[in-house]
Scaffold this motif. Structure first.
Motif, mmCIF file in Angstrom:
data_model
loop_
_atom_site.group_PDB
_atom_site.id
_atom_site.type_symbol
_atom_site.label_atom_id
_atom_site.label_comp_id
_atom_site.label_asym_id
_atom_site.label_seq_id
_atom_site.Cartn_x
_atom_site.Cartn_y
_atom_site.Cartn_z
ATOM 1 N N HIS A 10 57.769 44.796 85.328
ATOM 2 C CA HIS A 10 56.585 45.600 85.611
ATOM 3 C C HIS A 10 56.018 46.113 84.290
ATOM 4 O O HIS A 10 56.757 46.414 83.354
ATOM 5 C CB HIS A 10 57.003 46.784 86.494
ATOM 6 C CG HIS A 10 55.885 47.578 87.071
ATOM 7 N ND1 HIS A 10 55.083 48.405 86.315
ATOM 8 C CD2 HIS A 10 55.444 47.694 88.349
ATOM 9 C CE1 HIS A 10 54.202 49.001 87.103
ATOM 10 N NE2 HIS A 10 54.394 48.582 88.345
ATOM 11 N N ALA A 11 54.709 46.237 84.198
ATOM 12 C CA ALA A 11 54.086 46.798 83.002
ATOM 13 C C ALA A 11 54.545 48.246 82.803
ATOM 14 O O ALA A 11 54.763 48.985 83.753
ATOM 15 C CB ALA A 11 52.568 46.740 83.135
ATOM 16 N N GLU A 12 54.661 48.637 81.550
ATOM 17 C CA GLU A 12 55.102 49.985 81.206
ATOM 18 C C GLU A 12 53.938 50.969 81.303
ATOM 19 O O GLU A 12 52.825 50.679 80.868
ATOM 20 C CB GLU A 12 55.646 49.982 79.783
ATOM 21 C CG GLU A 12 56.093 51.326 79.287
ATOM 22 C CD GLU A 12 56.607 51.285 77.855
ATOM 23 O OE1 GLU A 12 56.336 52.245 77.124
ATOM 24 O OE2 GLU A 12 57.247 50.287 77.480
ATOM 25 N N GLY A 38 58.930 53.425 78.695
ATOM 26 C CA GLY A 38 59.765 52.463 79.416
ATOM 27 C C GLY A 38 59.720 52.590 80.921
ATOM 28 O O GLY A 38 60.452 51.893 81.624
ATOM 29 N N GLU A 39 58.884 53.464 81.453
ATOM 30 C CA GLU A 39 58.801 53.676 82.899
ATOM 31 C C GLU A 39 57.481 53.138 83.447
ATOM 32 O O GLU A 39 56.452 53.245 82.784
ATOM 33 C CB GLU A 39 58.901 55.164 83.223
ATOM 34 C CG GLU A 39 60.216 55.794 82.825
ATOM 35 C CD GLU A 39 61.399 55.251 83.604
ATOM 36 O OE1 GLU A 39 61.203 54.814 84.760
ATOM 37 O OE2 GLU A 39 62.511 55.263 83.066
ATOM 38 N N PRO A 40 57.443 52.606 84.684
ATOM 39 C CA PRO A 40 58.624 52.281 85.483
ATOM 40 C C PRO A 40 59.228 50.985 84.979
ATOM 41 O O PRO A 40 58.533 50.176 84.379
ATOM 42 C CB PRO A 40 58.033 52.081 86.882
ATOM 43 C CG PRO A 40 56.670 51.538 86.622
ATOM 44 C CD PRO A 40 56.202 52.197 85.348
ATOM 45 N N ASP A 41 60.490 50.826 85.167
ATOM 46 C CA ASP A 41 61.136 49.590 84.748
ATOM 47 C C ASP A 41 61.749 48.936 85.980
ATOM 48 O O ASP A 41 62.838 49.303 86.403
ATOM 49 C CB ASP A 41 62.207 49.851 83.691
ATOM 50 C CG ASP A 41 62.782 48.560 83.151
ATOM 51 O OD1 ASP A 41 62.024 47.579 83.041
ATOM 52 O OD2 ASP A 41 63.989 48.517 82.854
ATOM 53 N N CYS A 42 61.014 48.018 86.552
ATOM 54 C CA CYS A 42 61.530 47.266 87.682
ATOM 55 C C CYS A 42 61.092 45.816 87.534
ATOM 56 O O CYS A 42 60.173 45.499 86.770
ATOM 57 C CB CYS A 42 61.050 47.851 89.015
ATOM 58 S SG CYS A 42 59.288 47.686 89.340
#
Length: 200
Positions: free
Chosen positions: A100-102, A106-110
């Motif tokens: 997923h784009a930041e 670094g969030e979200p990190d999926c």
């Protein structure tokens, strides 16, 4: 190659149909208008609710493809990884991207996969990953917490499709949509805005 009808539904959802086969990409909670009763398979780019309405999709009893690392409670999925090719509802699908784009720090990190369908249509989910293969039709994210319009334009130019349309516009009001359409209309090849229910 069979003629594929691409119908945009609310927010990030696109329905593909050809020769009686139906494949739906990202039927999320913000896409209540998408008909699912005749769907043969579903592609989910990532686990966020605006891209997958888990309870509604689970009731369909059809194959649901999603990133192998996705966590979607209550929904049984067939896990796929970037680079994999598979068949869904009779369509050839290649999974690309990975994360997923930041938004920030670094969030979200999926996990997030984009899907290239029949080498013709590309849905990137919540990313601006440029696939290594040419595509004819591009779904361009129009608004999100994780990007700015300049990035969408650069993405569209890098992919260089023959035609394109906006997705991920569920939070855009009329004024914002006019701006999105103006920028993409001037800068994305073959751009056309599709209202929910409109078809290419």
């Amino acid at each position: 190659m069979a003629l594929v009808r691409m119908t945009k539904h609310g927010h990030a959802c696109v329905r593909l149909s050809a020769e009686g086969r139906v494949l739906v990409v990202d039927p999320g909670a913000w896409s209540p208008d998408v008909p699912l009763d005749d769907a043969d398979a579903v592609l989910v780019t990532h686990e966020h609710a605006d891209h997958v309405d888990a309870a509604r999709v689970a009731r369909l009893g059809i194959p649901v493809f999603a990133p192998a690392d996705a966590r979607i409670p209550g929904l049984e999925t067939i896990g796929v990884r970037a680079g994999e090719e598979f068949t869904a509802a009779g369509f050839r699908v290649r999974a690309v991207g990975g994360r997923h784009a930041e938004i920030t720090d670094g969030e979200p990190d999926c996990a997030n996969l984009g899907y290239v369908v029949d080498g013709d249509f590309y849905h990137p989910g919540d990313s601006l990953h440029v696939p290594e293969v040419a595509v004819r039709t591009l779904a361009i994210p129009a608004q999100a917490s994780w990007f700015k319009m300049g990035e969408a334009i650069s993405f569209a130019r890098a992919v260089a499709p023959e035609r394109s349309f906006a997705i991920h516009d569920g939070q855009v009001n009329e004024r914002g949509l006019a701006s999105v359409n103006g920028w993409l209309g001037e800068n994305a090849r073959g751009y056309r805005y599709l209202a929910p229910g409109e078809t290419l």
